[in-house]
Design a protein around this motif. Structure first.
Motif, PDB file in Angstrom:
ATOM      1  N   GLY A 229      41.622  47.459  47.008  1.00 32.16           N
ATOM      2  CA  GLY A 229      40.520  46.542  47.281  1.00 32.16           C
ATOM      3  C   GLY A 229      39.325  46.706  46.367  1.00 32.16           C
ATOM      4  O   GLY A 229      38.329  45.997  46.532  1.00 32.16           O
ATOM      5  N   ARG A 230      39.414  47.587  45.379  1.00 29.32           N
ATOM      6  CA  ARG A 230      38.271  47.791  44.478  1.00 29.32           C
ATOM      7  C   ARG A 230      38.201  46.712  43.400  1.00 29.32           C
ATOM      8  O   ARG A 230      37.199  46.587  42.712  1.00 29.32           O
ATOM      9  CB  ARG A 230      38.356  49.175  43.825  1.00 29.32           C
ATOM     10  CG  ARG A 230      38.279  50.307  44.844  1.00 29.32           C
ATOM     11  CD  ARG A 230      37.808  51.588  44.211  1.00 29.32           C
ATOM     12  NE  ARG A 230      38.650  51.934  43.064  1.00 29.32           N
ATOM     13  CZ  ARG A 230      38.251  52.743  42.077  1.00 29.32           C
ATOM     14  NH1 ARG A 230      37.036  53.228  42.093  1.00 29.32           N
ATOM     15  NH2 ARG A 230      39.074  53.040  41.091  1.00 29.32           N
ATOM     16  N   ARG A 231      39.257  45.955  43.258  1.00 27.81           N
ATOM     17  CA  ARG A 231      39.255  44.788  42.378  1.00 27.81           C
ATOM     18  C   ARG A 231      40.287  43.800  42.910  1.00 27.81           C
ATOM     19  O   ARG A 231      41.017  44.086  43.863  1.00 27.81           O
ATOM     20  CB  ARG A 231      39.559  45.166  40.930  1.00 27.81           C
ATOM     21  CG  ARG A 231      40.996  45.590  40.669  1.00 27.81           C
ATOM     22  CD  ARG A 231      41.246  45.761  39.179  1.00 27.81           C
ATOM     23  NE  ARG A 231      42.588  46.239  38.904  1.00 27.81           N
ATOM     24  CZ  ARG A 231      43.652  45.459  38.744  1.00 27.81           C
ATOM     25  NH1 ARG A 231      43.521  44.137  38.854  1.00 27.81           N
ATOM     26  NH2 ARG A 231      44.842  45.962  38.472  1.00 27.81           N
TER      27      ARG A 231
ATOM     28  N   VAL B 145      39.810  40.559  38.304  1.00 30.32           N
ATOM     29  CA  VAL B 145      38.497  40.158  38.821  1.00 30.32           C
ATOM     30  C   VAL B 145      37.839  41.382  39.441  1.00 30.32           C
ATOM     31  O   VAL B 145      38.420  42.033  40.312  1.00 30.32           O
ATOM     32  CB  VAL B 145      38.625  39.040  39.879  1.00 30.32           C
ATOM     33  CG1 VAL B 145      37.239  38.562  40.312  1.00 30.32           C
ATOM     34  CG2 VAL B 145      39.460  37.890  39.348  1.00 30.32           C
ATOM     35  N   TYR B 146      36.625  41.692  38.980  1.00 30.61           N
ATOM     36  CA  TYR B 146      35.905  42.860  39.468  1.00 30.61           C
ATOM     37  C   TYR B 146      34.668  42.434  40.256  1.00 30.61           C
ATOM     38  O   TYR B 146      34.134  41.340  40.044  1.00 30.61           O
ATOM     39  CB  TYR B 146      35.492  43.758  38.301  1.00 30.61           C
ATOM     40  CG  TYR B 146      36.656  44.443  37.635  1.00 30.61           C
ATOM     41  CD1 TYR B 146      37.115  45.671  38.102  1.00 30.61           C
ATOM     42  CD2 TYR B 146      37.302  43.867  36.541  1.00 30.61           C
ATOM     43  CE1 TYR B 146      38.200  46.301  37.483  1.00 30.61           C
ATOM     44  CE2 TYR B 146      38.372  44.488  35.930  1.00 30.61           C
ATOM     45  CZ  TYR B 146      38.815  45.711  36.409  1.00 30.61           C
ATOM     46  OH  TYR B 146      39.891  46.328  35.811  1.00 30.61           O
ATOM     47  N   PRO B 147      34.206  43.299  41.163  1.00 28.96           N
ATOM     48  CA  PRO B 147      33.001  42.968  41.936  1.00 28.96           C
ATOM     49  C   PRO B 147      31.830  42.640  41.016  1.00 28.96           C
ATOM     50  O   PRO B 147      31.614  43.302  40.005  1.00 28.96           O
ATOM     51  CB  PRO B 147      32.732  44.246  42.739  1.00 28.96           C
ATOM     52  CG  PRO B 147      34.072  44.881  42.894  1.00 28.96           C
ATOM     53  CD  PRO B 147      34.793  44.586  41.600  1.00 28.96           C
TER      54      PRO B 147
ATOM     55  N   LEU C 298      33.041  43.558  50.861  1.00 29.76           N
ATOM     56  CA  LEU C 298      33.710  42.590  51.728  1.00 29.76           C
ATOM     57  C   LEU C 298      33.243  41.165  51.448  1.00 29.76           C
ATOM     58  O   LEU C 298      34.054  40.226  51.446  1.00 29.76           O
ATOM     59  CB  LEU C 298      33.470  42.946  53.191  1.00 29.76           C
ATOM     60  CG  LEU C 298      34.140  44.241  53.685  1.00 29.76           C
ATOM     61  CD1 LEU C 298      33.722  44.546  55.113  1.00 29.76           C
ATOM     62  CD2 LEU C 298      35.663  44.152  53.583  1.00 29.76           C
ATOM     63  N   GLU C 299      31.950  40.987  51.211  1.00 30.46           N
ATOM     64  CA  GLU C 299      31.445  39.658  50.884  1.00 30.46           C
ATOM     65  C   GLU C 299      32.007  39.183  49.548  1.00 30.46           C
ATOM     66  O   GLU C 299      32.327  37.999  49.383  1.00 30.46           O
ATOM     67  CB  GLU C 299      29.910  39.667  50.847  1.00 30.46           C
ATOM     68  CG  GLU C 299      29.250  39.870  52.199  1.00 30.46           C
ATOM     69  CD  GLU C 299      29.563  38.753  53.177  1.00 30.46           C
ATOM     70  OE1 GLU C 299      29.687  37.593  52.744  1.00 30.46           O
ATOM     71  OE2 GLU C 299      29.696  39.032  54.385  1.00 30.46           O
ATOM     72  N   TRP C 300      32.121  40.093  48.602  1.00 29.48           N
ATOM     73  CA  TRP C 300      32.695  39.729  47.304  1.00 29.48           C
ATOM     74  C   TRP C 300      34.155  39.304  47.460  1.00 29.48           C
ATOM     75  O   TRP C 300      34.602  38.342  46.819  1.00 29.48           O
ATOM     76  CB  TRP C 300      32.594  40.900  46.334  1.00 29.48           C
ATOM     77  CG  TRP C 300      33.376  40.684  45.083  1.00 29.48           C
ATOM     78  CD1 TRP C 300      33.058  39.868  44.029  1.00 29.48           C
ATOM     79  CD2 TRP C 300      34.655  41.260  44.762  1.00 29.48           C
ATOM     80  NE1 TRP C 300      34.054  39.914  43.075  1.00 29.48           N
ATOM     81  CE2 TRP C 300      35.039  40.749  43.499  1.00 29.48           C
ATOM     82  CE3 TRP C 300      35.498  42.155  45.414  1.00 29.48           C
ATOM     83  CZ2 TRP C 300      36.232  41.125  42.883  1.00 29.48           C
ATOM     84  CZ3 TRP C 300      36.681  42.510  44.796  1.00 29.48           C
ATOM     85  CH2 TRP C 300      37.037  41.998  43.556  1.00 29.48           C
ATOM     86  N   HIS C 301      34.893  39.989  48.327  1.00 31.77           N
ATOM     87  CA  HIS C 301      36.291  39.620  48.557  1.00 31.77           C
ATOM     88  C   HIS C 301      36.395  38.192  49.101  1.00 31.77           C
ATOM     89  O   HIS C 301      37.307  37.440  48.733  1.00 31.77           O
ATOM     90  CB  HIS C 301      36.946  40.601  49.525  1.00 31.77           C
ATOM     91  CG  HIS C 301      37.570  41.783  48.850  1.00 31.77           C
ATOM     92  ND1 HIS C 301      38.833  41.749  48.310  1.00 31.77           N
ATOM     93  CD2 HIS C 301      37.102  43.026  48.605  1.00 31.77           C
ATOM     94  CE1 HIS C 301      39.128  42.931  47.771  1.00 31.77           C
ATOM     95  NE2 HIS C 301      38.086  43.729  47.943  1.00 31.77           N
ATOM     96  N   LYS C 302      35.482  37.815  49.965  1.00 35.33           N
ATOM     97  CA  LYS C 302      35.501  36.453  50.515  1.00 35.33           C
ATOM     98  C   LYS C 302      35.189  35.408  49.456  1.00 35.33           C
ATOM     99  O   LYS C 302      35.692  34.284  49.503  1.00 35.33           O
ATOM    100  CB  LYS C 302      34.508  36.346  51.680  1.00 35.33           C
ATOM    101  CG  LYS C 302      34.936  37.099  52.926  1.00 35.33           C
ATOM    102  CD  LYS C 302      34.143  36.662  54.147  1.00 35.33           C
ATOM    103  CE  LYS C 302      32.674  36.931  54.009  1.00 35.33           C
ATOM    104  NZ  LYS C 302      31.930  36.586  55.248  1.00 35.33           N
TER     105      LYS C 302
END
Length: 447
Positions: free
Chosen positions: A244-246, A258-260, A222-226
């Motif tokens: 939501g995995r990328r 874009v990947y985590p 979730l932080e990565w998504h932000k």
């Protein structure tokens, strides 16, 4: 003697590192232990020696959820689960909760997962346990609807599934929905800081440790998504992909994937011959530079901060660390044993304030005086009070007193930190966390 390092770097205080250095037999025959002490976050540094031995996994490791499956068409695969999610969100009834597979959602608010607290076995209120506050998909949609928010598939992040359960798990960020706090509080659910849950986790409770790993993984995503709202190539907005995995760039001429991200931070323990050892740990990390191997990073940072030259570097274990700064959503702590070629300390005053030497015996005594169990029960009680809506305005560190009346001469990170395992491995002459069957060329029992 033990070398205590006092950090003066504020920006580095958010990370944890541990560095163990060992001079060879050509060095003077005296025991050494190097410790970096950070004045902040002392509340996480009290432990009991009984908890520091025989732990088989790091905190945030051992996530029981599977996120991939060989067959893309399987109902538990990310793509199939996402399509099913969209279909159910279009339905107006809650009857789909009975349809296989069922969906469970873990809400987060400002990086804090939803949690619940229950009394221990037999109703013993002195030993509360916390668990994640999963809510059904229909309930999640209902809570958000009361705030005037429509739940969409794009707002949920796929976490995975249990191999032996008919359930798919998701996470969602509800930081902007203030009305959810009292709504969920009425059901004895509350949003708790992940660090607090980390300290409050019962190391003998498999479910609590599994929940901690799941919560850490979810928070990191979730932080990565932000942080990844815009494409790094063209600057356009990014949109979630693969449940939501990328993420993917919305610009049709770009479409960059874009990947985590993972930010590697090194913990290092340094050994000398026989009883000699240098350990550097604290809330500052060794960040790996581009084009640099992990071993090279260990040698470079050790020399830069302490002026010690490092030779052999041996891998110990790794630990996900999702409780660092928000700018680094998921750090991967990588622990090493390393051997120092020199003993002379030359402190970089921009990184450290001071350094002192201590013996293995002093370190062992400090571990025996520290009380991790008290820190755990204090944090667990705090979570219980929060879920009851009567949180005490009390710092965790206020209850970290040594019952023996004798103050520990130094403080260590708790058993939730990889630094602790590196230190206790050296003190006990063995590794408490597996190193893949490989030991340093010099036996730990002889260091």
């Amino acid at each position: 003697m033990l070398l205590s390092l006092f950090s003066s770097s504020v920006t580095n205080c958010a990370l944890i590192s541990s560095l163990l250095l060992t001079p060879r037999r050509t060095s003077p025959a005296s025991p050494f232990f190097l410790r970096k002490v950070i004045t902040r976050a002392i509340s996480f540094c009290i432990t009991t020696s009984t908890m520091s031995v025989n732990l088989q996994a790091h905190a945030f490791a051992g996530n029981p959820l599977r996120s991939t499956i060989p067959k893309p068409g399987d109902p538990f695969s990310p793509s199939s689960a996402l399509e099913t999610l969209r279909s159910r969100l279009m339905e107006s009834t809650s009857s789909n909760q009975l349809i296989s597979p069922s969906f469970q959602v873990l809400p987060f608010r400002k990086g804090r997962p939803l949690a619940s607290s229950v009394d221990g076995d037999g109703g013993d209120a002195s030993e509360p346990n916390w668990h994640l506050g999963w809510i059904g998909l229909a309930d999640c949609r209902g809570y958000l609807a009361k705030s005037g928010v429509e739940l969409t598939a794009e707002s949920l992040v796929f976490l995975g599934f249990m191999p032996d359960e008919d359930v798919v798990y998701w996470a969602i960020d509800v930081s902007s929905e203030n009305s959810l706090v009292p709504e969920l509080g009425g059901k004895r659910l509350c949003f708790v800081e992940l660090r607090t849950l980390m300290v409050a986790a019962d190391w003998t409770d498999d479910r609590a440790m599994a929940d901690l790993a799941i919560a850490g993984h979810a928070r990191a995503l979730l932080e990565w998504h932000k942080l990844s709202r815009f494409c790094g190539s063209c600057g356009a907005n990014t949109v979630p992909a693969e449940a939501g995995r990328r993420k993917q760039c919305s610009n049709e001429t770009c479409k960059a994937r874009v990947y985590p991200r993972i930010d590697p931070v090194i913990f290092m323990l340094s050994f000398s011959f026989c009883d000699c050892s240098v350990i550097d740990f604290g809330f500052s990390g060794i960040l790996v530079q581009p084009g640099e191997s992990l071993e090279e990073a260990v040698r470079r940072e050790t020399f830069e901060e302490a002026g010690i030259e490092v030779g052999e570097v041996v891998y110990h274990s790794s630990q996900p660390w999702p409780v660092g700064p928000n700018s680094m959503p998921c750090q991967l702590m990588v622990g090493f044993f390393a051997y120092a070629k020199t003993l002379e300390i030359n402190v970089d005053k921009t990184e450290l304030e001071d350094a002192e030497w201590h013996s293995r015996e002093e370190v062992q005594k400090a571990l025996s005086l520290a009380e991790y169990k008290k820190a755990h029960t204090t944090a667990a009680a705090k979570v219980e009070q929060m879920c009851k809506g009567v949180e005490k305005g009390q710092s965790l560190s206020a209850d970290f007193n040594v019952e023996s009346g004798e103050l520990a001469p130094m403080f260590f990170p708790g058993p939730f930190a990889i630094a602790h395992h590196l230190i206790s491995s050296w003190v006990n002459g063995k590794s408490t966390i597996g190193v893949g069957g490989r030991q340093p060329s010099t036996s730990l029992s002889n260091l």
